[in-house]
Scaffold this motif. Sequence first.
Motif, PDB file in Angstrom:
ATOM      1  N   TRP A 280       0.713  -1.150   0.091  1.00  0.00           N
ATOM      2  CA  TRP A 280      -0.013  -0.038  -0.050  1.00  0.00           C
ATOM      3  C   TRP A 280       0.920   1.060  -0.076  1.00  0.00           C
ATOM      4  O   TRP A 280       0.642   2.393  -0.777  1.00  0.00           O
TER       5      TRP A 280
ATOM      6  N   ARG B 279     -15.483   7.345   2.499  1.00  0.00           N
ATOM      7  CA  ARG B 279     -15.062   8.094   1.483  1.00  0.00           C
ATOM      8  C   ARG B 279     -15.255   9.569   1.918  1.00  0.00           C
ATOM      9  O   ARG B 279     -14.576  10.432   0.907  1.00  0.00           O
TER      10      ARG B 279
ATOM     11  N   ALA C 123      -7.850   9.991   6.214  1.00  0.00           N
ATOM     12  CA  ALA C 123      -8.385   8.750   5.494  1.00  0.00           C
ATOM     13  C   ALA C 123      -7.108   7.860   5.147  1.00  0.00           C
ATOM     14  O   ALA C 123      -7.301   6.817   5.082  1.00  0.00           O
ATOM     15  N   THR C 124      -5.865   8.220   5.258  1.00  0.00           N
ATOM     16  CA  THR C 124      -4.941   7.632   5.138  1.00  0.00           C
ATOM     17  C   THR C 124      -4.670   6.651   6.221  1.00  0.00           C
ATOM     18  O   THR C 124      -4.126   5.435   6.002  1.00  0.00           O
TER      19      THR C 124
ATOM     20  N   HIS D 107      -7.396   3.924   5.746  1.00  0.00           N
ATOM     21  CA  HIS D 107      -6.999   2.958   4.866  1.00  0.00           C
ATOM     22  C   HIS D 107      -5.939   1.921   5.563  1.00  0.00           C
ATOM     23  O   HIS D 107      -6.213   0.878   5.309  1.00  0.00           O
TER      24      HIS D 107
ATOM     25  N   CYS E 184      -7.515  -0.384   7.989  1.00  0.00           N
ATOM     26  CA  CYS E 184      -8.417  -1.436   7.045  1.00  0.00           C
ATOM     27  C   CYS E 184      -7.527  -2.531   6.646  1.00  0.00           C
ATOM     28  O   CYS E 184      -7.866  -3.707   6.594  1.00  0.00           O
TER      29      CYS E 184
ATOM     30  N   CYS F  15     -13.731   6.968  11.283  1.00  0.00           N
ATOM     31  CA  CYS F  15     -14.853   7.376  10.303  1.00  0.00           C
ATOM     32  C   CYS F  15     -15.839   8.213  11.166  1.00  0.00           C
ATOM     33  O   CYS F  15     -16.484   9.229  10.522  1.00  0.00           O
TER      34      CYS F  15
END
Length: 645
Positions: free
Chosen positions: A323, A403, A410-411, A414, A417, A452
């Motif tokens: 990633w 999103r 968001a980094t 991700h 996840c 989130c």
Amino acid sequence: MSILARFAGVGIINTAISFLIIIACIGIGLGDYIANACGYAVGIVVSYLLNRRVTFAAAVPPSPLEFARFVGAAALAYGCNLLVIACGRAAGMIGQPIVHFAGMAVYSVAFFAAMRVFVFTAPSADNARPTMTQPTPWLARHAPDVLLAVATAATALALWGIPLTHDVVWQFWIARQMSHGAVLYRDILELNPPLWFWSARPIVALSDAMHLAPLRILVPIIVAWAGLAAWALGRLSGIAAPSRRLALMLLALWLCTVNPIYDFGQREQLALIAALPYVALLAARRRGEAIPAGLALAIALAAAYGFALKHFFVTIPLGLELWLIAGLRRRWRPLRIETVVIGIAAVLYALAVLRFAPDFMTRVVPMVRAAYAGYESPWRMVVLRPWTIAWLAGALYLIAYGRRIPSREATLLHALCIGAAGFAFAYFLQDKGWMYHSVPVTGMMGLAVALCLTAAPVGTPSQSRRLPLALGALCVALPLLLPFASGRYHNPLRAEVDPLLASVSPGAAVYIAATDPMWAWPTVTDHGLAWRSRYYSLWMIPAIAHARMLGPQTPELRDLSATLRRQVAKEVRCSRPELILFETRRMYAYQPAGFDLRTYLEQEPALHDTLARYYAPVPMTRSIAGYRRMAMPPAFTDRDCPALH
């Protein structure tokens, strides 16, 4: 009237109400902790209403987020209060009102500081009342860290005396045997690689020096490590708001310590603690941030240990590295502190296994290849579990709303996840469906959903946030409620086996032939009895039973079966146990109902002869058959007798 005077007035009213409820609960015999919880449960409602209106004169309308911050501040302060009560009880002051009064004083100071910094930050519209001053820069920067440290200390104290799972008791039994000269994978045939057992030896040495039980030392060590991991996660999260950073760190602490309370100390818990800072580190790398070398080194050393506990965990650093490559492209550098440290650690660990535990490769790995498939669970027992439902709910929430959070946050989302996906791969690959295998997935997924949930969605009107908030709160609540469903560790088999073991002389040897280790562990050690078998449990029996009853029987499995019977017979002759027990229940999917463990083992002539000459049957229970020694067999020595102490 000053803000402190108003807070004091509100505090007097609230304290009086809470204190009277506590005294009343103690008077009716509810006990210290329950009485304390009842007092604060009522007081929290009064406190929110009065502090909002009177102390801080909040002009903005109340909101769910404000109330959540208030509850978080109260929880932190309550942890400080519990710390005082626990210290008082340790000093022998049980059921004393003065201890609760001292706890309330500490609670008040911590609560005011937390409310002032995190909860009611909007200035008052009432010019007649002084508005709250802004916190100093130092307080704004370090208050979350201080409150996390307090929460970590309170957690360590609260978990100090929890019972620990049979696997962890076995881990430290092995470490103790190794300290007395036993050789792992020769005198003790353990399925798992040696790192987990090697890492227990320093704690055993520390316990000897401190004259404390090693398992009691283990608990605060793990909690302290979890607190440091939560701090590193917050430090590298990229979240600027102190309240949100504190919330993320406290949730990480909970998911690393309280959530796995039933299986506290298991490798998956340790892997989660090690992985969280590593996930945050690589997220910061992808954002292009400069990382202090010392912090990166510490995170890499912990991650090298955590990822090496099981070979399944290699998917997490590999997935994160891929990633990172995809995000940085030409800016990606393979030689970084964390990659160098993990690479060197992997090589050193492999060399250490070959040098100090060569029997793992030559004896244990062939046994695992031959028989471990019988220990697996049906697919429905792996998939249809409470934690997998929580994972599915969290994944759907992230797909729907993930999103819309800022790109900087968001980094980290991700990266979490990817970590959750890697641990989920390990969970399904192990094919057991055991709760402790789920711990790191639940932790990563819970933090991703919380990140989130608390982020301000980009381009989303505030009035359209009600549904996402409600769904997100539900998805976060599901993993948080798991420890309340499981409770602390308890061994359900003890009710049946305890009376038998209680009849054995202290210090005497017992032998328990069972597929399920919970028949023996931690019951044998709790009764102060000696364990003279090289096996934790006869884990290979389901595969042997399946092959014997239904086929096919491979040459490797046939040889393992013959070796096992010989070893059991020799261990009984070597140890001359006072009591021998055989598991009779059928609980494994691949163990046919017609297979009887006692009959199978007694087919070995040496064992059959020993039982016939020196032992008499004991009355069978629902799941146990056994023998009690009636005469002392002659001493038997053999080079195959395990060197156990």
